[in-house]
Design a protein around this motif. Structure first.
Motif, short mmCIF file in Angstrom:
data_model
loop_
_atom_site.label_atom_id
_atom_site.label_comp_id
_atom_site.label_asym_id
_atom_site.label_seq_id
_atom_site.Cartn_x
_atom_site.Cartn_y
_atom_site.Cartn_z
N LEU A 19 -4.64 -31.33 -60.34
CA LEU A 19 -3.69 -30.86 -59.33
C LEU A 19 -2.26 -31.22 -59.71
O LEU A 19 -1.33 -30.45 -59.45
CB LEU A 19 -4.05 -31.43 -57.96
N LEU A 20 -2.06 -32.39 -60.32
CA LEU A 20 -0.72 -32.73 -60.81
C LEU A 20 -0.28 -31.75 -61.90
O LEU A 20 0.89 -31.37 -61.97
CB LEU A 20 -0.70 -34.17 -61.32
N ASP A 22 -1.15 -28.64 -62.02
CA ASP A 22 -0.77 -27.42 -61.31
C ASP A 22 0.65 -27.54 -60.77
O ASP A 22 1.45 -26.61 -60.87
CB ASP A 22 -1.74 -27.14 -60.17
N HIS A 23 0.98 -28.69 -60.18
CA HIS A 23 2.33 -28.89 -59.65
C HIS A 23 3.36 -28.88 -60.78
O HIS A 23 4.45 -28.33 -60.64
CB HIS A 23 2.42 -30.20 -58.86
N MET A 26 4.02 -25.38 -61.82
CA MET A 26 4.84 -24.64 -60.85
C MET A 26 6.28 -25.14 -60.85
O MET A 26 7.11 -24.63 -60.10
CB MET A 26 4.23 -24.76 -59.46
N ARG A 28 7.41 -28.20 -59.98
CA ARG A 28 7.73 -29.12 -58.89
C ARG A 28 8.03 -30.53 -59.39
O ARG A 28 8.70 -31.31 -58.69
CB ARG A 28 6.59 -29.17 -57.89
N TYR A 34 5.50 -36.02 -64.49
CA TYR A 34 4.10 -35.62 -64.69
C TYR A 34 3.36 -36.66 -65.52
O TYR A 34 2.27 -37.10 -65.16
CB TYR A 34 4.02 -34.25 -65.35
N PHE A 54 1.03 -37.97 -54.46
CA PHE A 54 1.13 -36.65 -53.84
C PHE A 54 1.99 -36.64 -52.58
O PHE A 54 2.13 -35.62 -51.93
CB PHE A 54 -0.28 -36.13 -53.49
N LEU A 57 4.81 -34.12 -52.58
CA LEU A 57 4.43 -32.79 -53.07
C LEU A 57 3.76 -31.98 -51.96
O LEU A 57 3.00 -32.52 -51.16
CB LEU A 57 3.47 -32.91 -54.26
N HIS A 61 -3.44 -30.77 -52.29
CA HIS A 61 -3.70 -32.18 -52.53
C HIS A 61 -5.19 -32.32 -52.83
O HIS A 61 -5.97 -31.42 -52.50
CB HIS A 61 -3.33 -33.01 -51.31
#
Length: 176
Positions: A19-20, A22-23, A26, A28, A34, A54, A57, A61
């Motif tokens: 998920l990190l 993915d962020h 994107m 973020r 990261y 998270f 963000l 999550h």
């Protein structure tokens, strides 16, 4: 026992790292953030160690954090990637066109005239040896040698080759 004190396993750490990513994809978080957050995620041993990663963000999550607060739940699930769109500049599809009934066929380099004359002049399958049809040539030779009147078959075959032509061993028509 508090929820933040629950121990986590490898599956939870990998979900958090995914998920990190993915962020990060994107835009973020920066590459340095990261790297730091993924390192912290793999070092975490409890849920409390993953929550701060998270906190700043937006969703998604990790699912094991429990349900998101009502104000953070999206009203509609948006696809991460848009479905493919047809190219507006592509030519329109053409309907299926059946093959031409008289498609050009490559001719053999052997001649039907030579094959026919060889069959008539030497009536024991020589014309079929010339066309590359060794099996038929051997059969005609055997019939001529075993029976006395077997020479009629190669002669008739020679006339048919002169009249209609035939095929060579690769299935190509003999040259006129």
């Amino acid at each position: 026992m508090e929820a933040d004190e629950l121990r986590i396993g490898t599956a939870e750490r990998e979900e958090a790292a995914r998920l990190l990513a993915d962020h990060f994809g994107m835009g973020r978080i920066t590459p340095d953030e990261y790297e730091t957050r993924v390192t912290d995620a793999y070092a975490a041993t409890t849920l409390g160690g993953l929550r701060p990663l998270f906190r700043d963000l937006p969703p998604p999550h990790p699912g094991f954090f429990g349900p998101a607060p009502p104000y953070a739940q999206p009203t509609m699930q948006l696809p991460m990637y848009a479905p493919p769109v047809a190219n507006p500049y592509a030519p329109p599809p053409t309907p299926y066109a059946p093959p031409m009934p008289y498609a050009p066929v490559p001719y053999s380099y052997r001649s039907k005239t030579v094959a026919g004359v060889l069959q008539i002049v030497l009536p024991f399958g020589v014309g079929r040896f010339y066309t590359g049809q060794v099996g038929l040539g051997l059969l005609q030779l055997f019939v001529v040698l075993v029976t006395g009147i077997g020479f009629l078959w190669p002669m008739i075959d020679g006339v048919m080759l002169l009249k209609d032509g035939g095929l060579d061993a690769q299935g190509r028509p003999l040259r006129p």
